[in-house]
Design an enzyme around this catalytic site. Structure first.
Site, PDB file in Angstrom:
ATOM      1  N   CYS B  65       0.638  -1.174   0.055  1.00  0.00           N
ATOM      2  CA  CYS B  65       0.029   0.154   0.084  1.00  0.00           C
ATOM      3  C   CYS B  65       0.976   1.227  -0.045  1.00  0.00           C
ATOM      4  O   CYS B  65       0.370   2.296  -0.234  1.00  0.00           O
ATOM      5  CB  CYS B  65      -0.931   0.085   1.377  1.00  0.00           C
ATOM      6  SG  CYS B  65      -0.138   0.233   2.752  1.00  0.00           S
ATOM      7  N   CYS B 111       7.691 -13.693  15.251  1.00  0.00           N
ATOM      8  CA  CYS B 111       7.467 -15.216  14.613  1.00  0.00           C
ATOM      9  C   CYS B 111       6.003 -15.499  14.279  1.00  0.00           C
ATOM     10  O   CYS B 111       5.182 -15.304  15.042  1.00  0.00           O
ATOM     11  CB  CYS B 111       7.938 -16.218  15.440  1.00  0.00           C
ATOM     12  SG  CYS B 111       7.758 -17.997  14.938  1.00  0.00           S
ATOM     13  N   CYS B 190      22.290  23.009  63.862  1.00  0.00           N
ATOM     14  CA  CYS B 190      21.191  23.121  62.806  1.00  0.00           C
ATOM     15  C   CYS B 190      21.683  23.676  61.644  1.00  0.00           C
ATOM     16  O   CYS B 190      21.135  23.474  60.440  1.00  0.00           O
ATOM     17  CB  CYS B 190      19.907  23.827  63.364  1.00  0.00           C
ATOM     18  SG  CYS B 190      20.336  25.482  64.163  1.00  0.00           S
ATOM     19  N   HIS B 483      17.430  29.877  64.304  1.00  0.00           N
ATOM     20  CA  HIS B 483      17.370  28.365  64.161  1.00  0.00           C
ATOM     21  C   HIS B 483      17.044  28.201  62.685  1.00  0.00           C
ATOM     22  O   HIS B 483      16.387  28.847  61.809  1.00  0.00           O
ATOM     23  CB  HIS B 483      16.303  28.075  65.072  1.00  0.00           C
ATOM     24  CG  HIS B 483      16.033  26.360  64.593  1.00  0.00           C
ATOM     25  ND1 HIS B 483      16.761  25.503  65.027  1.00  0.00           N
ATOM     26  CD2 HIS B 483      14.874  25.718  64.342  1.00  0.00           C
ATOM     27  CE1 HIS B 483      16.294  24.453  64.876  1.00  0.00           C
ATOM     28  NE2 HIS B 483      15.092  24.424  64.429  1.00  0.00           N
TER      29      HIS B 483
END
Lengths: 107, 523
Positions: B65, B111, B190, B483
């Site tokens: 096609c 296959c 911290c 902090h």
């Protein structure tokens, strides 16, 4: 035999597919198709589409059983949803790239 | 027919499956079949060279096609191309009794007797080699620097053995909290904890350490990189109890004396000191020479964090430009309210449009700070520079721009002011975006502006200079007592607040409303 093949070949293609084929040829020749594929692959992974498809595939495998499932089962089970899940932004980007490429290489 | 299974590296089944072909390939595996198969791969599947591409473009259409779509397959026994979706290749297989075909998109072998794709070991090997060859020929392989096509991990025999002996599996789901772990505060530590949280959530750094990439060349046991490796193991172990980083702290005191002691230290200073020590420990002896020349270092720290800052000094008389490029690990930005003037900003820079600034209250944005950072600055008559063009001291302007962007960019908002008169913390709110485009601040953008080139509307498709936020370090309190906490991003869109030992879920709004003294973005 060969000529008849050619004749069949020509009458079966509509103009639109002719154009598609020509664009595809150009993309392959200039290696742009491979580049676009890589771009698309990266975009689809980035936006999480690949993970979504993986999950869909796993569902199909669970349903059919891992011993029996074929690639066709996966393709049939996942393609429509997979197509719908591609984000518009990815489609847009690919289109823009192709447009730009064609503009650059128009003959 | 024999039972057929395919390899699924990430299947949920506990047992491992081996790839298997089918007996129908035996008819194909005769004479010079290997070479023939290679030729098929090179010409029609993965065409690397210009000639093969041309041939592929012309000939890869369905013989029935003419379409090039529809999952085109090539018969393995003769020269025939047929659509799979339209069953054209199936008709051919039936008529000619040619049992095998190859998918031209992905190279899989089909296959028709088994009615499925099969995975023959020899054929798979050939496919892999041809794909790798074609990949290397591609242009973008050379320009992008990606030398190898990504291929999924497949376990070796030894690894299969190990997997069988260790059946416990950990699944990373969207909600899992692996990688999140609190850190005990060992006495004003911290400042260290907050940076550790950011580093353990830097994706590339995490990947480097979790894949065991550090090969230690240090004789003593004081390698900070080894300790980082240990730390990553702790964070990703799945343990939920907070980790006590006493060994890390000890190593930091050993290698960065100025940070030792139990007083509160500066997190930004810790970040720079940590990166420096890690960089030095990465390459053992060699690094003694390379320590001062990060441009030549390929350690993981430099690969991830090092960028290039361009400084252009323009003589006001002869307009000669003297350019230097210095490496940087972070971008320190002055804030409005500090004693250095925050404005005027450079005219014509488009930072705000690009990054969609428009915080409702008109607050200062990160891009405002970046515009100020990259503005041309008159150096004044008391700071004349010796111009090599004029051979005398002249007034000049200096401008900083980004020459080379790092993969991870650390932005430091200079909230702590230490001038002769005062020491204070600037608490001005600076808004920052989740996504940042650095294009307007690049040296290349500045050059095109100066050449009169119309500043292109930023190519939203080009992601080269775009960054995504993944960590924000905040300081609460005053200069004397404060902090540090960190927001980090996990799983792309989940945010968590790390406050020493306590990890809590956070919203994007929490993150963006925070003060953000230091934040990190990755490309």
């Amino acid at each position: 035999m060969f000529n008849r093949f050619q004749f069949l070949f020509q009458t079966n293609i509509s103009r639109e597919s002719q154009m598609r084929a020509a664009i595809n040829q150009k993309l392959i020749e200039m290696g742009e198709r491979e580049r676009l594929k890589e771009l698309l692959r990266a975009k689809l992974i980035e936006c999480g589409w690949r993970d979504q498809l993986k999950a869909l595939c796993k569902e199909v495998i669970k349903e059919k059983g891992i011993e029996n499932v074929t690639v066709e089962d996966l393709v049939a089970g996942v393609t429509p949803k997979g197509r719908a899940l591609v984000p518009d932004s990815v489609k847009k980007e690919l289109l823009q790239r192709i447009r730009a490429f064609l503009a650059q290489h128009s003959t | 027919s024999q039972p057929r299974t395919a390899s699924h590296p990430d299947s949920d089944a506990g047992s491992v499956m081996s790839p298997a072909g089918c007996s129908h390939v035996n008819g194909f595996k005769v004479d010079n079949w290997k070479q023939n198969l290679r030729v098929i791969y090179q010409c029609f599947v993965w065409s690397g060279s210009v000639e093969t591409r041309k041939r592929k473009a012309k000939s890869c259409v369905c013989h029935l096609c003419g379409a090039h779509l529809n999952r085109l397959h090539s018969c393995l026994h003769c020269v025939f191309f047929g659509c799979f979706s339209k069953k054209h290749i199936h008709d051919h297989a039936k008529n000619k009794r040619h049992n095998l075909a190859i998918d031209l998109l992905y190279g899989g072998i089909y296959c028709f007797v088994c009615q499925d794709y099969i995975y023959d070991k020899d054929m798979e090997q050939i496919a892999k080699e041809e794909q790798r060859k074609a990949w290397k020929l591609q242009e973008f392989c050379k320009t992008s620097g990606i030398g190898e096509k990504y291929s999924m991990w497949e376990p070796t025999k030894r690894e299969l053995e190990l997997l069988r002996h260790n059946p416990k599996r950990r699944k990373i789901t969207a909600n899992c909290t692996i990688g999140l772990r609190g850190l005990i505060n060992l006495g004003n530590t911290c400042f260290m904890n907050c940076i550790v949280q950011a580093l353990t959530h830097t994706p590339l750094l995490r990947d480097f350490f979790l894949s065991d990439r550090h090969k230690c060349e240090m004789q003593s046991s004081s390698c900070l990189v080894c300790e980082m490796s240990q730390l990553f193991q702790e964070f990703y172990s799945g343990h939920r109890s907070p980790h006590i980083p006493f060994r890390l702290l000890h190593l930091v005191w050993t290698h960065a004396r100025h940070l030792a002691g139990y007083e509160q230290q500066d997190a930004h200073e810790f970040l720079i000191a940590a990166l420096d020590v890690l960089h030095r420990h990465c390459k053992g002896d060699d690094n003694g020479k390379k320590a001062n020349n990060p441009n030549h270092c390929s350690c993981i720290i430099d690969q991830i964090f090092t960028g290039g800052l361009q400084s252009d000094v323009t003589c006001q008389v002869c307009h000669g430009v003297s350019t230097t490029i210095d490496p940087f690990w972070d971008i320190s930005l002055d804030l409005p309210g500090s004693s250095t003037p925050f404005w005027p900003l450079s005219p014509g820079s488009d930072g705000s449009v690009v990054n969609g600034d428009g915080h409702p209250s008109g607050a200062t944005t990160l891009t405002d700070c970046l515009r100020r950072f990259t503005r041309p600055e008159h150096l004044g008559s008391s700071a004349k520079i010796k111009c090599s063009g004029c051979h005398s001291y002249q007034e000049s302007t200096k401008q900083l721009t980004m020459k080379r962007l790092p993969i991870v960019a650390c932005f430091h908002l200079k909230r702590f002011e230490h001038s002769a008169k005062l020491r204070r913390k600037i608490t001005t709110y600076v808004s920052f975006p989740l996504e940042l485009d650095m294009t307007p601040f690049m040296a290349s953008s500045k050059e095109s502006r100066m050449n009169g080139q119309y500043q292109q509307p930023v190519d939203s498709l080009n992601n080269e200079n775009k960054y995504s936020l993944f960590a924000v370090v905040n300081h609460q309190g005053t200069l004397e007592s404060g902090h540090y906490t960190t927001f980090i991003r996990q799983h792309k869109d989940q945010w968590f607040k790390c406050d020493d030992a306590i990890i809590t879920k956070a919203s994007i709004k929490d993150v963006l409303d925070s003060e953000g003294s230091t934040h990190k973005r990755t490309q």
